[in-house]
Enzyme design. Structure first.
Site, PDB file in Angstrom:
ATOM      1  CB  ILE A   1      -4.149  -1.721  -2.299  1.00 38.11           C
ATOM      2  CG1 ILE A   1      -2.772  -1.855  -2.965  1.00 38.11           C
ATOM      3  CG2 ILE A   1      -4.895  -3.052  -2.379  1.00 38.11           C
ATOM      4  CD1 ILE A   1      -1.900  -2.948  -2.360  1.00 38.11           C
ATOM      5  CG  ASP A   2     -11.078   0.482  -2.946  1.00 36.03           C
ATOM      6  OD1 ASP A   2     -11.211   1.188  -1.930  1.00 36.03           O
ATOM      7  OD2 ASP A   2     -12.016  -0.135  -3.467  1.00 36.03           O
TER       8      ASP A   2
ATOM      9  CG  ASP B   1     -12.705   4.905  -0.517  1.00 35.69           C
ATOM     10  OD1 ASP B   1     -11.944   3.945  -0.718  1.00 35.69           O
ATOM     11  OD2 ASP B   1     -12.984   5.320   0.613  1.00 35.69           O
TER      12      ASP B   1
ATOM     13  CG  ASP C   1      -7.921   3.564  -2.166  1.00 33.66           C
ATOM     14  OD1 ASP C   1      -6.998   2.901  -1.641  1.00 33.66           O
ATOM     15  OD2 ASP C   1      -9.115   3.389  -1.883  1.00 33.66           O
TER      16      ASP C   1
ATOM     17  CG  ASP D   1      -2.332  -0.198   1.005  1.00 32.74           C
ATOM     18  OD1 ASP D   1      -2.806   0.197  -0.065  1.00 32.74           O
ATOM     19  OD2 ASP D   1      -3.016  -0.748   1.882  1.00 32.74           O
TER      20      ASP D   1
ATOM     21  CD  GLU E   1      -6.654   3.868   2.202  1.00 30.50           C
ATOM     22  OE1 GLU E   1      -7.225   3.215   3.084  1.00 30.50           O
ATOM     23  OE2 GLU E   1      -6.457   3.451   1.055  1.00 30.50           O
TER      24      GLU E   1
ATOM     25  CB  THR F   1      -6.709  -3.101   2.103  1.00 24.52           C
ATOM     26  OG1 THR F   1      -6.633  -1.791   1.548  1.00 24.52           O
ATOM     27  CG2 THR F   1      -5.348  -3.507   2.621  1.00 24.52           C
TER      28      THR F   1
END
Length: 381
Positions: free
Chosen positions: A160-161, A302, A158, A55, A80, A163
């Protein structure tokens, strides 16, 4: 403008996807990359939440690559995740991309408790040049020239959405209306560009690192859209306009009462699809007609990228509390979409869907949901 902003963001997203795939490829490497979040970083959904070096490294790599090509953007790129990482020796380390591969590897080796092999593999990906022709753009053609006022823009990342799906690392074949219920296929890298004066999204790039599993390797897909002044272009095929049932995605935590209201409008209501970014892209692709989330559990990172895709199609992302108004964006870290969100491709369908009763379904803001500037974006979405 000679510099191609869209190409740069697409290439940055693909480098991010390469890092994500590399981290999943080796079980030992991935085990090293997962660390439990400290108390003040926990997401409201989970007792135990995780952030990964993947991330943080993806976020900092995108910041570095975009900031290097567009210095006027460098101070306006937000992500993020915190870039502070703590190794097993208790050392606090700031993760950043150094001037060369060896220096980056040396820094990562500290995070990885002296594992120089793992650090070298990651540094290779961070400093690798990603040609535009290596990106799966689903046969779309990039516009030759789109003028964007770079000096007035801001960026949300973002890295890694979804996660939790990434950490679990499973391939989930089951789908609902063409969208995956869970697994690596739900993971997205979300890059959103907005005008700092108006707060309006102007460009979005969404990369799905784990789109197709082929011969023991993952192949990704990258989607893009631009909505600025009179320019509205994207890579999404034109929708099928033949009559069909309307599909509305809802978050897993939505009440039966809300779902009944949506069904009463004539929609088929679908829950159980993972990932806010995945669901938003599902609306952009026409796999669903809307996505309704009444809870304050998404953040600017997001929604910003997918929002630009939807705007370029004539749709958008509004607040459930005020569906006549598009969401706007700023550089304030930790800003929550307090009134929930409703994403749509067709304004006419939105108007038919939303009424006073639905607006009253929006839950009051949970301070725990909005007070965490580093939440992972994995609450019930």
């Amino acid at each position: 403008m000679e510099r191609n902003v869209l190409s740069a963001f697409i290439q940055a997203s693909e480098k991010a996807a390469n890092i994500a795939r590399a981290c999943r490829q080796n079980a030992h490497l991935f085990e090293l990359l997962v660390q439990e979040k400290v108390d003040d970083e926990k997401n409201p959904r989970f007792v135990h939440d995780f952030k990964t070096l993947a991330d943080v490294l993806i976020q900092e790599t995108i910041k570095h690559d975009i900031g290097e090509q567009f210095p006027e953007l460098a101070q306006h790129i937000k992500g993020e995740e915190s870039n502070k990482f703590q190794n097993t020796l208790g050392e606090s380390i700031t993760v950043e991309v150094k001037a060369d591969k060896d220096s980056t590897a040396a820094l990562l080796s500290k995070v990885l408790n002296g594992d120089t092999v793992a650090a070298g593999l990651l540094a290779d990906e961070v400093h690798k040049v990603v040609p535009l022709e290596d990106v799966n753009l689903a046969n779309s053609t990039l516009p030759h020239k789109v003028e964007l006022p770079v000096e007035h823009l801001g960026v949300w990342i973002d890295p890694i959405d979804a996660t939790s799906e990434y950490i679990r690392g499973k391939e989930t074949p089951s789908t609902i209306n063409g969208l995956y219920c869970g697994g690596l296929q739900c993971v997205t890298v979300l890059l959103g560009v907005f005008d700092r004066s108006s707060g309006c999204p102007v460009m979005g790039v969404v990369n799905q690192p784990f789109f197709i599993h082929d011969d023991d390797r993952w192949i990704g897909r990258c989607m893009w859209g631009i909505s600025h002044n009179d320019t509205n272009v994207n890579c999404i095929p034109k929708p099928d306009l033949s009559p069909k049932e309307k599909v509305v995605l809802v978050g897993s935590g939505e009440s039966e009462e809300l779902r009944e209201k949506l069904r009463a409008s004539g929609a088929v209501v679908v829950r159980g699809v993972a990932g806010a970014g995945h669901k938003l892209v599902g609306v952009a692709l026409g796999l669903a007609d809307a996505y309704v989330l009444t809870r304050p559990t998404t953040f600017l990172w997001d929604t910003c990228g997918p929002h630009a895709l939807l705007l370029s199609q004539g749709g958008g992302v509004a607040s459930c509390a005020n569906p006549g108004t598009q969401l706007t964006y700023s550089g304030s870290v930790g800003t929550c979409n307090e009134g929930g969100i409703v994403a749509y491709r067709d304004r006419t369908f939105l108007e038919a869907l939303l009424d006073r009763e639905l607006q009253e379904s929006v839950l009051p803001l949970d301070p725990q949901a909005s007070g965490d500037p580093q939440a992972s974006g994995d609450p019930p979405q």
